[in-house]
Design a protein around this motif. Sequence first.
Motif, PDB file in Angstrom:
ATOM      1  N   UNK A 142      14.822   2.997  27.561  1.00 11.30           N
ATOM      2  CA  UNK A 142      15.945   2.465  28.336  1.00 11.30           C
ATOM      3  C   UNK A 142      17.117   3.462  28.322  1.00 11.30           C
ATOM      4  N   UNK A 143      17.896   3.484  29.368  1.00 11.26           N
ATOM      5  CA  UNK A 143      19.011   4.434  29.416  1.00 11.26           C
ATOM      6  C   UNK A 143      20.083   4.041  28.394  1.00 11.26           C
ATOM      7  N   UNK A 144      20.828   5.009  27.854  1.00 11.14           N
ATOM      8  CA  UNK A 144      21.872   4.688  26.856  1.00 11.14           C
ATOM      9  C   UNK A 144      22.992   3.884  27.520  1.00 11.14           C
TER      10      UNK A 144
END
Length: 146
Positions: A10-12
Amino acid sequence: MATQTSSPPPPPPPPPLPPTESVGRRSKFIWPLLIAASVSIGAYLYMKTNKDEKTQGDVPVPAPAVTSSTPTTTPTAISTASVSPPPPAVMQPVKPIPVDQQRELFKWILEEKRKVKTKDPQEKKKIDEEKALLKQFIRSKSIPSL
């Protein structure tokens, strides 16, 4: 065997946004506290200096005659140089108090000593001794003069 395909990580999370309000608006509860503290400190300092001015003495300092040939001096040098010591106090002769009035005074003091409420035994012992001495003075025929 079955292979598992992994999903992308998942993206930060996005970085926090900088605050849009000023520091003063964010800390509204601190302003009344700061104002109250500064007012109380100012009142304390004013009262302290006002009390100091009263206790310094009310001796008027005469203004020196300033001419063109005289050098100017600081106010502290003028005040210390021109103030003379006060004259010695004249002692008035003390009139003796009549014996009857002394006895009445001793009785009144004894009544006041009886009204005192003590908290510790040492104080009670001291007051009892004073009361005994007052009773002796009241009962005696002649009262010693001081």
